[in-house]
Write a protein that holds these residues in place. Structure first.
Motif, PDB file in Angstrom:
ATOM      1  N   LEU A 182       0.825  -1.211   0.000  1.00  0.00           N
ATOM      2  CA  LEU A 182       0.000   0.000   0.000  1.00  0.00           C
ATOM      3  C   LEU A 182       0.863   1.265   0.000  1.00  0.00           C
ATOM      4  O   LEU A 182       0.435   2.302  -0.509  1.00  0.00           O
ATOM      5  N   ASN A 183       2.085   1.180   0.539  1.00  0.00           N
ATOM      6  CA  ASN A 183       3.000   2.326   0.482  1.00  0.00           C
ATOM      7  C   ASN A 183       3.324   2.681  -0.968  1.00  0.00           C
ATOM      8  O   ASN A 183       3.414   3.858  -1.333  1.00  0.00           O
ATOM      9  N   PHE A 184       3.523   1.654  -1.792  1.00  0.00           N
ATOM     10  CA  PHE A 184       3.841   1.896  -3.199  1.00  0.00           C
ATOM     11  C   PHE A 184       2.631   2.485  -3.929  1.00  0.00           C
ATOM     12  O   PHE A 184       2.781   3.331  -4.818  1.00  0.00           O
ATOM     13  N   VAL A 185       1.428   2.031  -3.551  1.00  0.00           N
ATOM     14  CA  VAL A 185       0.207   2.625  -4.101  1.00  0.00           C
ATOM     15  C   VAL A 185       0.156   4.115  -3.741  1.00  0.00           C
ATOM     16  O   VAL A 185      -0.174   4.965  -4.574  1.00  0.00           O
ATOM     17  N   SER A 186       0.503   4.420  -2.496  1.00  0.00           N
ATOM     18  CA  SER A 186       0.534   5.809  -2.044  1.00  0.00           C
ATOM     19  C   SER A 186       1.571   6.626  -2.816  1.00  0.00           C
ATOM     20  O   SER A 186       1.351   7.808  -3.100  1.00  0.00           O
ATOM     21  N   GLU A 187       2.687   5.994  -3.188  1.00  0.00           N
ATOM     22  CA  GLU A 187       3.703   6.700  -3.974  1.00  0.00           C
ATOM     23  C   GLU A 187       3.135   7.130  -5.330  1.00  0.00           C
ATOM     24  O   GLU A 187       3.432   8.235  -5.811  1.00  0.00           O
ATOM     25  N   ILE A 188       2.335   6.276  -5.951  1.00  0.00           N
ATOM     26  CA  ILE A 188       1.698   6.659  -7.214  1.00  0.00           C
ATOM     27  C   ILE A 188       0.857   7.914  -7.011  1.00  0.00           C
ATOM     28  O   ILE A 188       0.916   8.858  -7.803  1.00  0.00           O
ATOM     29  N   ARG A 189       0.091   7.924  -5.926  1.00  0.00           N
ATOM     30  CA  ARG A 189      -0.774   9.084  -5.654  1.00  0.00           C
ATOM     31  C   ARG A 189       0.058  10.350  -5.463  1.00  0.00           C
ATOM     32  O   ARG A 189      -0.327  11.438  -5.900  1.00  0.00           O
ATOM     33  N   ARG A 190       1.209  10.221  -4.825  1.00  0.00           N
ATOM     34  CA  ARG A 190       2.092  11.372  -4.627  1.00  0.00           C
ATOM     35  C   ARG A 190       2.659  11.869  -5.959  1.00  0.00           C
ATOM     36  O   ARG A 190       2.750  13.077  -6.199  1.00  0.00           O
ATOM     37  N   VAL A 191       3.041  10.942  -6.823  1.00  0.00           N
ATOM     38  CA  VAL A 191       3.574  11.319  -8.132  1.00  0.00           C
ATOM     39  C   VAL A 191       2.501  12.025  -8.951  1.00  0.00           C
ATOM     40  O   VAL A 191       2.746  13.063  -9.580  1.00  0.00           O
TER      41      VAL A 191
END
Length: 310
Positions: A78-87
């Motif tokens: 889920l952290n990596f999913v959150s990284e997409i949202r940040r990008v």
């Protein structure tokens, strides 16, 4: 399209590195690499795709040129999913398409179900939108326990100095651990995945990242069926005939879970889902990008069905 620019997007723990091709005025396509890979995974594919899109390939945290997480923090899926949202927020995109290989496809699939209104098209390269727990629902808590214990163990290990390898040794070890990668593709990934030091090279990836199952969010069949009903994106799944079927590899001969997931996607998305098999292995988008470039191009440019593979 042979030219690209490097991006560095600020996040609370440092930065997310990415590389971009094309004009910023084109419709955005975010490219998500596989486990332990990096943005160079798309170097051979993107120049073959339509020129009127803006392609950004990011390095997930702890991979490639992106910052490592802070001490003691785990690499949850889920952290990596959150990284997409940040990008997406940093680049001020309201809507985009996602192109994900392997683990990147599953992270992109999870993002597409959590933020369905943001994703126009989802392209899965030898991947599925989630990691399915094959009739082992009782083990889901065990996986989470292993992740926590692994994070604790690797916290001590990560304090040790990075090991230095010769260029030849690091490539040899990489190819040993990645049977589907040829030498040329391995060298391309290591250009971004390793750093030259005085006595050799060191790997850039965070040593807390080892086996993908320590970070994967396995879900049950019931959760899978519910999640994909949230998908609004037109979805293309490209399966390499000699690719992987199971992330843990020991169950790779069992193709039933993938067939089950494909069947449910067809049922849930109907005309919005396309499934194509291509010759090649798990890294076909690197070793033989022409096997997938035409299919992806047609899918990006049209809402019609992908033409049958010749």
């Amino acid at each position: 399209m042979g030219l690209f620019s490097e991006l560095k997007l600020a996040v609370p723990w440092g930065h997310i590195a990415a590389k971009a091709w094309g004009s910023q005025h084109g419709f955005p396509v975010l490219c998500l690499h596989g486990w332990l890979d990096n943005a160079n995974s798309f170097d051979r594919l993107i120049p073959l795709l339509p020129k009127d899109f803006y392609y950004v390939a990011m390095d997930f945290g702890g991979h490639g040129l992106s910052s490592h997480y802070g001490p003691g923090l785990p690499y949850y899926q889920l952290n990596f999913v959150s990284e997409i949202r940040r990008v997406v927020a940093a680049l001020k995109w309201n809507r985009l398409s996602l192109l994900g290989h392997s683990f990147g496809g599953s992270v992109g699939g999870m993002f597409s179900c959590i933020f369905p209104e943001m994703v126009d098209k989802l392209i899965l390269l030898d991947s599925t939108p989630f990691f399915l727990d094959c009739n082992e629902t009782g083990n889901l808590l065990t996986y989470k326990r292993k992740l926590i214990e692994h994070t604790l163990q690797m916290g001590e290990f990560s304090k040790k100095p990075s090991r230095v390898f010769s260029q030849e040794e690091v490539l040899h070890r990489f190819l040993q651990n990645n049977s589907h990668v040829n030498e040329e593709c391995g060298d391309l990934l290591l250009q971004r995945g390793a750093t030259q030091v005085a006595t050799g090279v060191t790997l850039n990836r965070d040593r807390r990242i080892s086996l993908p199952e320590h970070s994967i969010d396995f879900i049950s069949r019931e959760q899978y069926e519910h999640s994909i009903t949230k998908l609004q994106a037109h979805t293309l799944l490209i399966k390499a005939i000699h690719g992987y079927y199971d992330v843990r590899r020991e169950n790779d001969a069992n193709k039933e879970p993938v067939h089950y997931m494909v069947g449910k996607l067809k049922s849930a998305l109907e005309e919005r889902f396309q499934f194509v098999e291509v010759p090649g292995n798990h890294y076909v988008h690197m070793s033989h990008p022409h096997h997938v470039a035409g299919i992806i191009s047609s899918f990006l440019q049209s809402r019609d069905r992908v033409p049958a593979q010749q």
